[in-house]
Design a protein around this motif. Structure first.
Motif, PDB file in Angstrom:
ATOM      1  N   ASP A 149       0.851  -1.214   0.000  1.00 23.15           N
ATOM      2  CA  ASP A 149       0.000   0.000   0.000  1.00 23.15           C
ATOM      3  C   ASP A 149       0.875   1.247   0.000  1.00 23.15           C
ATOM      4  O   ASP A 149       0.505   2.263  -0.590  1.00 23.15           O
ATOM      5  N   ASP A 150       2.035   1.196   0.658  1.00 31.39           N
ATOM      6  CA  ASP A 150       2.868   2.405   0.701  1.00 31.39           C
ATOM      7  C   ASP A 150       3.252   2.897  -0.691  1.00 31.39           C
ATOM      8  O   ASP A 150       3.349   4.101  -0.944  1.00 31.39           O
ATOM      9  N   GLU A 151       3.522   1.931  -1.593  1.00 29.38           N
ATOM     10  CA  GLU A 151       3.977   2.318  -2.948  1.00 29.38           C
ATOM     11  C   GLU A 151       2.895   3.097  -3.685  1.00 29.38           C
ATOM     12  O   GLU A 151       3.169   4.084  -4.372  1.00 29.38           O
ATOM     13  N   GLY A 201       0.553  -7.346  10.028  1.00 29.86           N
ATOM     14  CA  GLY A 201       0.045  -6.774  11.273  1.00 29.86           C
ATOM     15  C   GLY A 201      -0.973  -5.665  11.110  1.00 29.86           C
ATOM     16  O   GLY A 201      -1.343  -4.986  12.074  1.00 29.86           O
ATOM     17  N   GLY A 202      -1.441  -5.472   9.900  1.00 29.30           N
ATOM     18  CA  GLY A 202      -2.362  -4.380   9.633  1.00 29.30           C
ATOM     19  C   GLY A 202      -3.753  -4.578  10.197  1.00 29.30           C
ATOM     20  O   GLY A 202      -4.133  -5.681  10.594  1.00 29.30           O
ATOM     21  N   GLU A 203      -4.507  -3.481  10.258  1.00 28.85           N
ATOM     22  CA  GLU A 203      -5.938  -3.542  10.550  1.00 28.85           C
ATOM     23  C   GLU A 203      -6.664  -3.860   9.246  1.00 28.85           C
ATOM     24  O   GLU A 203      -6.060  -3.889   8.171  1.00 28.85           O
ATOM     25  N   HIS A 240      -3.386 -12.207   1.936  1.00 24.30           N
ATOM     26  CA  HIS A 240      -4.429 -11.401   1.286  1.00 24.30           C
ATOM     27  C   HIS A 240      -3.841 -10.140   0.664  1.00 24.30           C
ATOM     28  O   HIS A 240      -4.216  -9.725  -0.447  1.00 24.30           O
ATOM     29  N   ARG A 241      -2.882  -9.535   1.375  1.00 29.28           N
ATOM     30  CA  ARG A 241      -2.303  -8.280   0.877  1.00 29.28           C
ATOM     31  C   ARG A 241      -1.366  -8.507  -0.316  1.00 29.28           C
ATOM     32  O   ARG A 241      -1.141  -7.578  -1.111  1.00 29.28           O
ATOM     33  N   ILE A 242      -0.876  -9.721  -0.476  1.00 31.76           N
ATOM     34  CA  ILE A 242      -0.147 -10.030  -1.719  1.00 31.76           C
ATOM     35  C   ILE A 242      -1.100  -9.887  -2.904  1.00 31.76           C
ATOM     36  O   ILE A 242      -0.771  -9.306  -3.939  1.00 31.76           O
ATOM     37  N   ARG A 279       8.653 -10.093   8.761  1.00 34.47           N
ATOM     38  CA  ARG A 279       7.251  -9.870   9.140  1.00 34.47           C
ATOM     39  C   ARG A 279       7.027  -8.434   9.595  1.00 34.47           C
ATOM     40  O   ARG A 279       7.915  -7.789  10.154  1.00 34.47           O
ATOM     41  N   ASP A 280       5.848  -7.941   9.306  1.00 34.78           N
ATOM     42  CA  ASP A 280       5.367  -6.629   9.750  1.00 34.78           C
ATOM     43  C   ASP A 280       5.620  -6.475  11.258  1.00 34.78           C
ATOM     44  O   ASP A 280       5.275  -7.343  12.066  1.00 34.78           O
ATOM     45  N   SER A 281       6.213  -5.331  11.666  1.00 32.52           N
ATOM     46  CA  SER A 281       6.623  -5.124  13.066  1.00 32.52           C
ATOM     47  C   SER A 281       5.584  -4.392  13.901  1.00 32.52           C
ATOM     48  O   SER A 281       5.789  -4.208  15.108  1.00 32.52           O
ATOM     49  N   GLY A 304       9.496   8.491   7.109  1.00 34.52           N
ATOM     50  CA  GLY A 304       8.353   9.331   6.748  1.00 34.52           C
ATOM     51  C   GLY A 304       7.482   9.679   7.928  1.00 34.52           C
ATOM     52  O   GLY A 304       7.129  10.857   8.105  1.00 34.52           O
ATOM     53  N   TYR A 305       7.118   8.678   8.757  1.00 39.40           N
ATOM     54  CA  TYR A 305       6.239   8.990   9.895  1.00 39.40           C
ATOM     55  C   TYR A 305       6.534   8.158  11.139  1.00 39.40           C
ATOM     56  O   TYR A 305       5.734   8.086  12.064  1.00 39.40           O
ATOM     57  N   GLY A 306       7.729   7.521  11.158  1.00 37.27           N
ATOM     58  CA  GLY A 306       8.162   6.888  12.404  1.00 37.27           C
ATOM     59  C   GLY A 306       7.734   5.456  12.594  1.00 37.27           C
ATOM     60  O   GLY A 306       7.983   4.872  13.656  1.00 37.27           O
ATOM     61  N   HIS A 307       7.114   4.842  11.585  1.00 33.35           N
ATOM     62  CA  HIS A 307       6.740   3.428  11.702  1.00 33.35           C
ATOM     63  C   HIS A 307       8.026   2.602  11.644  1.00 33.35           C
ATOM     64  O   HIS A 307       8.893   2.842  10.773  1.00 33.35           O
ATOM     65  N   PRO A 308       8.202   1.600  12.533  1.00 28.97           N
ATOM     66  CA  PRO A 308       9.456   0.832  12.548  1.00 28.97           C
ATOM     67  C   PRO A 308       9.827   0.231  11.199  1.00 28.97           C
ATOM     68  O   PRO A 308      10.987   0.273  10.781  1.00 28.97           O
ATOM     69  N   ASP A 309       8.842  -0.310  10.477  1.00 28.24           N
ATOM     70  CA  ASP A 309       9.157  -0.945   9.187  1.00 28.24           C
ATOM     71  C   ASP A 309       9.586   0.089   8.146  1.00 28.24           C
ATOM     72  O   ASP A 309      10.383  -0.215   7.257  1.00 28.24           O
ATOM     73  N   HIS A 310       9.060   1.294   8.271  1.00 32.66           N
ATOM     74  CA  HIS A 310       9.462   2.352   7.346  1.00 32.66           C
ATOM     75  C   HIS A 310      10.877   2.827   7.646  1.00 32.66           C
ATOM     76  O   HIS A 310      11.688   3.048   6.753  1.00 32.66           O
ATOM     77  N   ILE A 311      11.188   2.971   8.942  1.00 30.55           N
ATOM     78  CA  ILE A 311      12.546   3.351   9.332  1.00 30.55           C
ATOM     79  C   ILE A 311      13.527   2.279   8.861  1.00 30.55           C
ATOM     80  O   ILE A 311      14.569   2.582   8.275  1.00 30.55           O
ATOM     81  N   LEU A 316      -7.085   5.940   5.589  1.00 30.90           N
ATOM     82  CA  LEU A 316      -6.574   4.648   6.027  1.00 30.90           C
ATOM     83  C   LEU A 316      -7.593   4.046   6.990  1.00 30.90           C
ATOM     84  O   LEU A 316      -8.728   4.544   7.080  1.00 30.90           O
ATOM     85  N   SER A 317      -7.209   3.023   7.733  1.00 25.35           N
ATOM     86  CA  SER A 317      -8.205   2.371   8.596  1.00 25.35           C
ATOM     87  C   SER A 317      -8.599   3.246   9.787  1.00 25.35           C
ATOM     88  O   SER A 317      -9.512   2.893  10.541  1.00 25.35           O
ATOM     89  N   ASN A 318      -7.930   4.393   9.932  1.00 27.14           N
ATOM     90  CA  ASN A 318      -8.337   5.340  10.990  1.00 27.14           C
ATOM     91  C   ASN A 318      -9.469   6.267  10.549  1.00 27.14           C
ATOM     92  O   ASN A 318      -9.912   7.125  11.309  1.00 27.14           O
ATOM     93  N   HIS A 319      -9.898   6.110   9.293  1.00 30.95           N
ATOM     94  CA  HIS A 319     -11.027   6.877   8.742  1.00 30.95           C
ATOM     95  C   HIS A 319     -10.808   8.381   8.750  1.00 30.95           C
ATOM     96  O   HIS A 319     -11.776   9.164   8.772  1.00 30.95           O
TER      97      HIS A 319
HETATM   98  C1  LIG Z   1       0.373   3.376   5.489  1.00 28.43           C
HETATM   99  C2  LIG Z   1       1.019   2.373   6.416  1.00 28.43           C
HETATM  100  O1  LIG Z   1       2.232   2.378   6.620  1.00 28.43           O
HETATM  101  N1  LIG Z   1       0.186   1.503   7.017  1.00 28.43           N
HETATM  102  C3  LIG Z   1       0.701   0.498   7.945  1.00 28.43           C
HETATM  103  C4  LIG Z   1       0.270   0.853   9.371  1.00 28.43           C
HETATM  104  O2  LIG Z   1      -1.160   0.850   9.382  1.00 28.43           O
HETATM  105  C5  LIG Z   1      -1.718   1.797  10.280  1.00 28.43           C
HETATM  106  C6  LIG Z   1      -1.933   1.155  11.639  1.00 28.43           C
HETATM  107  O3  LIG Z   1      -2.716  -0.015  11.497  1.00 28.43           O
HETATM  108  C7  LIG Z   1      -2.620   2.153  12.592  1.00 28.43           C
HETATM  109  O4  LIG Z   1      -2.867   1.479  13.801  1.00 28.43           O
HETATM  110  C8  LIG Z   1      -3.939   2.645  11.994  1.00 28.43           C
HETATM  111  O5  LIG Z   1      -4.490   3.623  12.870  1.00 28.43           O
HETATM  112  C9  LIG Z   1      -3.710   3.288  10.640  1.00 28.43           C
HETATM  113  O6  LIG Z   1      -4.944   3.669  10.074  1.00 28.43           O
HETATM  114  C10 LIG Z   1      -3.039   2.274   9.699  1.00 28.43           C
HETATM  115  O7  LIG Z   1      -2.758   2.872   8.439  1.00 28.43           O
HETATM  116  O8  LIG Z   1       0.770  -0.141  10.304  1.00 28.43           O
HETATM  117  C11 LIG Z   1       0.356  -1.490  10.028  1.00 28.43           C
HETATM  118  C12 LIG Z   1       0.947  -2.383  11.101  1.00 28.43           C
HETATM  119  O9  LIG Z   1       2.358  -2.299  11.054  1.00 28.43           O
HETATM  120  C13 LIG Z   1       0.786  -1.892   8.600  1.00 28.43           C
HETATM  121  O10 LIG Z   1       0.343  -3.211   8.289  1.00 28.43           O
HETATM  122  C14 LIG Z   1       0.200  -0.903   7.593  1.00 28.43           C
HETATM  123  O11 LIG Z   1       0.620  -1.245   6.260  1.00 28.43           O
END
Ligand SMILES: CC(=O)N[C@H]1[C@@H](O[C@@H]2[C@H](O)[C@H](O)[C@@H](O)[C@H](O)[C@H]2O)O[C@H](CO)[C@@H](O)[C@@H]1O
Ligand SMILES: [Zn+2]
Length: 303
Positions: free
Chosen positions: A17-19, A47-49, A69-71, A96-98, A144-151, A256-259
């Motif tokens: 999704d990031d791409e 690990g996504g929502e 599923h995300r593949i 794996r997603d962190s 970009g926003y501090g997510h461990p996998d992005h760093i 995103l899933s945070n609406h």
């Molecule tokens: C855009 C991105 O990097 N998404 C990540 C992120 O997903 C966010 C996360 O679930 C957060 O808790 C939500 O509030 C937000 O809406 C989501 O975008 O982190 C996930 C877990 O590492 C990752 O799977 C997802 O791709």
């Protein structure tokens, strides 16, 4: 297959999704122009929502099948963008997603945040030496926003950029290759502020994101390169919508899933961090200043 002529772009991202969010219009534009576009995604996003209630069972705490599923979502997104070369770092599921910063998953063995950076970078060195890209796109040091996998994606991409060019480093991974230009994904603050105001006015979502929620925000003058992807806006929107467990697209906004609504930009922004800028301020082409017509030598390009 080792490439010899033409423009070649490599993008390194953390999750499926990031791409599409950050570079969907850029990828669609260069693919349409005949460049070779290669995407390496570092995790499956296990690990996504999940946005759709009927798919909530996929999450890691239930069926734990969200990665597979995300593949499928990524495959559909790449079809929308016209990109055929997309891979997972070390193979699907290697890292794996962190999870978001601070959650227990950050400490899980096998998660990307716990990976050895040099070992992970060597998986990318093999891709760099095969594809021989002139341009690399990844995130800044904060991901970009501090997510461990992005760093970690930033760290691995920047380490692979160094190692791939070193003739003494693991020659069995291929001839050394120096990437000519390295860019970080950026979002100029003034553009974001105007975009968030428009998103709030469109009111397509219950709330609107804050600037702190958007990756790569910088003062306008930090941006060196502006890619006009207006002609490919539809492809970008379709690619983002393909990641339906993560993204909802509505008009010229997405959430995103945070609406929380964000503007869906067809113009994408970059900061050149290695290599010589081409003509124009800002640059309007990631390959500006490069001669991509000359065949690349079989022995690489660092002699
Ligand atoms: C855009 C991105 O990097 N998404 C990540 C992120 O997903 C966010 C996360 O679930 C957060 O808790 C939500 O509030 C937000 O809406 C989501 O975008 O982190 C996930 C877990 O590492 C990752 O799977 C997802 O791709
Ligand atoms: Zn991500």
């Amino acid at each position: 297959m080792t490439a010899t002529t033409g423009r070649r772009l490599l993008l390194v991202h953390a999750h499926p999704d990031d791409e599409s969010i950050g570079n969907g219009a850029t990828m669609a534009r260069y693919a349409a122009e005949g460049a070779r576009v290669t995407l390496v995604t570092c995790t499956l996003g296990e690990g996504g929502e999940v946005i759709q209630p009927e798919l909530a069972h996929l999450t890691a705490d239930r069926d734990d099948t969200l990665g597979a599923h995300r593949i499928g979502e990524l495959t559909e997104a790449m079809r929308a963008l016209g990109v055929t070369d997309f891979r997972f770092l070390g193979g699907p599921g290697r890292y794996r997603d962190s999870g978001m910063m601070g959650v227990p998953d950050n400490d899980a063995p096998g998660c990307f945040w716990q990976a050895d950076v040099d070992e992970a970078a060597d998986h990318l060195v093999a891709v760099v030496r095969e594809v021989r890209p002139q341009v690399l796109v990844t995130y800044d040091e904060n991901g970009g926003y501090g997510h461990p996998d992005h760093i970690q994606a930033h760290r691995v991409a920047m380490r692979a950029y160094e190692l791939a060019a070193d003739p003494a480093h693991r020659p069995e991974l291929g001839a050394p290759w120096r990437i000519a230009k390295v860019y970080w994904n950026r979002m100029p603050r003034s553009v974001l502020d105007a975009g968030l105001a428009a998103t709030a006015a469109e009111a397509a979502f219950p709330g609107t994101a804050q600037p702190a929620d958007v990756p790569g925000v910088v003062a306008d003058e930090v941006v060196t390169t502006v890619l006009d992807g207006t002609a490919h806006a539809g492809r970008k929107a379709a690619a983002m919508a393909a990641h339906a467990t993560q993204i909802t697209v509505n008009g010229s906004s997405f959430a995103l899933s945070n609406h929380l609504g964000q503007p869906l930009f067809a113009t994408e922004y970059y900061q050149l961090v290695h290599g010589q800028a081409g003509p124009g301020r800002p640059e309007r082409d990631l390959f500006a200043g490069l001669d991509t017509t000359a065949p690349t030598p079989s022995e690489g390009n660092t002699r």
